[in-house]
Scaffold this motif. Structure first.
Motif, PDB file in Angstrom:
ATOM      1  N   LYS A   9       0.849  -1.191   0.000  1.00 28.52           N
ATOM      2  CA  LYS A   9       0.000   0.000   0.000  1.00 28.52           C
ATOM      3  C   LYS A   9       0.880   1.234   0.000  1.00 28.52           C
ATOM      4  O   LYS A   9       1.906   1.284   0.682  1.00 28.52           O
ATOM      5  N   TYR A  10       0.488   2.213  -0.798  1.00 24.83           N
ATOM      6  CA  TYR A  10       1.179   3.492  -0.876  1.00 24.83           C
ATOM      7  C   TYR A  10       0.253   4.576  -0.338  1.00 24.83           C
ATOM      8  O   TYR A  10      -0.779   4.856  -0.944  1.00 24.83           O
ATOM      9  N   ASP A  11       0.594   5.160   0.793  1.00 28.14           N
ATOM     10  CA  ASP A  11      -0.162   6.276   1.353  1.00 28.14           C
ATOM     11  C   ASP A  11       0.603   7.562   1.056  1.00 28.14           C
ATOM     12  O   ASP A  11       1.618   7.850   1.706  1.00 28.14           O
ATOM     13  N   VAL A  12       0.136   8.297   0.065  1.00 26.33           N
ATOM     14  CA  VAL A  12       0.799   9.536  -0.335  1.00 26.33           C
ATOM     15  C   VAL A  12       0.332  10.654   0.582  1.00 26.33           C
ATOM     16  O   VAL A  12      -0.856  10.916   0.711  1.00 26.33           O
TER      17      VAL A  12
ATOM     18  N   LEU B 186       5.618   9.832   1.056  1.00 23.98           N
ATOM     19  CA  LEU B 186       4.652   8.752   1.225  1.00 23.98           C
ATOM     20  C   LEU B 186       5.106   7.750   2.275  1.00 23.98           C
ATOM     21  O   LEU B 186       6.270   7.734   2.673  1.00 23.98           O
ATOM     22  N   THR B 187       4.159   6.928   2.691  1.00 29.15           N
ATOM     23  CA  THR B 187       4.464   5.787   3.549  1.00 29.15           C
ATOM     24  C   THR B 187       4.077   4.543   2.765  1.00 29.15           C
ATOM     25  O   THR B 187       2.949   4.451   2.250  1.00 29.15           O
ATOM     26  N   TRP B 188       5.017   3.630   2.649  1.00 28.40           N
ATOM     27  CA  TRP B 188       4.788   2.358   1.962  1.00 28.40           C
ATOM     28  C   TRP B 188       4.672   1.265   3.017  1.00 28.40           C
ATOM     29  O   TRP B 188       5.485   1.199   3.939  1.00 28.40           O
ATOM     30  N   THR B 189       3.659   0.432   2.880  1.00 24.81           N
ATOM     31  CA  THR B 189       3.493  -0.720   3.753  1.00 24.81           C
ATOM     32  C   THR B 189       3.419  -1.961   2.882  1.00 24.81           C
ATOM     33  O   THR B 189       2.592  -2.031   1.970  1.00 24.81           O
ATOM     34  N   GLY B 190       4.310  -2.903   3.155  1.00 21.64           N
ATOM     35  CA  GLY B 190       4.312  -4.165   2.420  1.00 21.64           C
ATOM     36  C   GLY B 190       4.158  -5.320   3.384  1.00 21.64           C
ATOM     37  O   GLY B 190       4.769  -5.329   4.455  1.00 21.64           O
ATOM     38  N   VAL B 191       3.315  -6.273   3.023  1.00 21.37           N
ATOM     39  CA  VAL B 191       3.138  -7.471   3.830  1.00 21.37           C
ATOM     40  C   VAL B 191       3.788  -8.623   3.082  1.00 21.37           C
ATOM     41  O   VAL B 191       3.402  -8.942   1.943  1.00 21.37           O
TER      42      VAL B 191
ATOM     43  N   LEU C 106       6.463  -4.730   6.530  1.00 23.75           N
ATOM     44  CA  LEU C 106       7.509  -3.723   6.381  1.00 23.75           C
ATOM     45  C   LEU C 106       6.831  -2.377   6.192  1.00 23.75           C
ATOM     46  O   LEU C 106       5.834  -2.273   5.470  1.00 23.75           O
ATOM     47  N   VAL C 107       7.394  -1.349   6.833  1.00 22.54           N
ATOM     48  CA  VAL C 107       6.879   0.007   6.674  1.00 22.54           C
ATOM     49  C   VAL C 107       8.069   0.915   6.385  1.00 22.54           C
ATOM     50  O   VAL C 107       9.078   0.867   7.097  1.00 22.54           O
ATOM     51  N   ALA C 108       7.941   1.718   5.347  1.00 18.97           N
ATOM     52  CA  ALA C 108       8.996   2.672   5.007  1.00 18.97           C
ATOM     53  C   ALA C 108       8.384   4.045   4.784  1.00 18.97           C
ATOM     54  O   ALA C 108       7.334   4.172   4.146  1.00 18.97           O
ATOM     55  N   HIS C 109       9.050   5.047   5.323  1.00 17.01           N
ATOM     56  CA  HIS C 109       8.679   6.438   5.089  1.00 17.01           C
ATOM     57  C   HIS C 109       9.610   6.911   3.983  1.00 17.01           C
ATOM     58  O   HIS C 109      10.846   6.770   4.103  1.00 17.01           O
ATOM     59  N   ILE C 110       9.044   7.419   2.907  1.00 18.04           N
ATOM     60  CA  ILE C 110       9.800   7.606   1.671  1.00 18.04           C
ATOM     61  C   ILE C 110       9.652   9.030   1.137  1.00 18.04           C
ATOM     62  O   ILE C 110       8.559   9.589   1.142  1.00 18.04           O
ATOM     63  N   ALA C 111      10.766   9.545   0.638  1.00 18.17           N
ATOM     64  CA  ALA C 111      10.764  10.767  -0.165  1.00 18.17           C
ATOM     65  C   ALA C 111      11.242  10.357  -1.554  1.00 18.17           C
ATOM     66  O   ALA C 111      12.296   9.722  -1.690  1.00 18.17           O
ATOM     67  N   GLN C 112      10.447  10.676  -2.565  1.00 18.61           N
ATOM     68  CA  GLN C 112      10.814  10.347  -3.944  1.00 18.61           C
ATOM     69  C   GLN C 112      10.909  11.635  -4.755  1.00 18.61           C
ATOM     70  O   GLN C 112      10.085  12.537  -4.601  1.00 18.61           O
TER      71      GLN C 112
END
Length: 126
Positions: A64-67, A81-86, A93-99
């Motif tokens: 899931k991508y929460d922008v 954004l915050t990315w959540t991967g199961v 896994l949860v990552a806080h991301i700047a793209q």
């Protein structure tokens, strides 16, 4: 920005490989700065990005991508954004991301990403 949001929706829907090529220019690249998953970072052309997306589908049961925000400056779109991967194992896994996404003719030319992973059983084992 719609191209970026559409890419995120396609990834959430489990699309991978050639299904994602429509979002990118033929010479697209991605630069991933060092993080817990890739301590040395990585640089990949389009064919490697698409292959990596196929591997991601094999590893993940969902993502899931929460922008949180986007900002456009010329041909550059900055996405927070915050990315959540199961993982298929059930670990999350949860990552806080700047793209920083460079666009050309409505397509993604490059993505430079800074991923900050939250601690998890998976990241602690890496």
């Amino acid at each position: 920005m719609e191209t970026i949001h559409s890419l995120h929706r396609a990834l959430e829907a489990g699309q991978s490989g050639d299904e994602l090529a429509r979002f990118f220019t033929a010479d697209a690249v991605t630069v991933e700065h060092p993080n817990l998953i890739k301590p040395h970072g990585a640089r990949a052309p389009l064919d490697e990005m698409l292959a990596g997306s196929r591997k991601g589908v094999e590893l993940l049961s969902s993502q899931k991508y929460d922008v949180h925000s986007t900002l456009r400056c010329g041909d550059t779109v900055i996405v927070r954004l915050t990315w959540t991967g199961v993982l298929r194992t059930g670990d999350q896994l949860v990552a806080h991301i700047a793209q920083f996404v460079e666009m050309r003719d409505g397509l993604i030319r490059s993505i430079e990403t800074f991923d900050c992973y939250e601690p998890s059983a998976f990241t602690m084992a890496v």
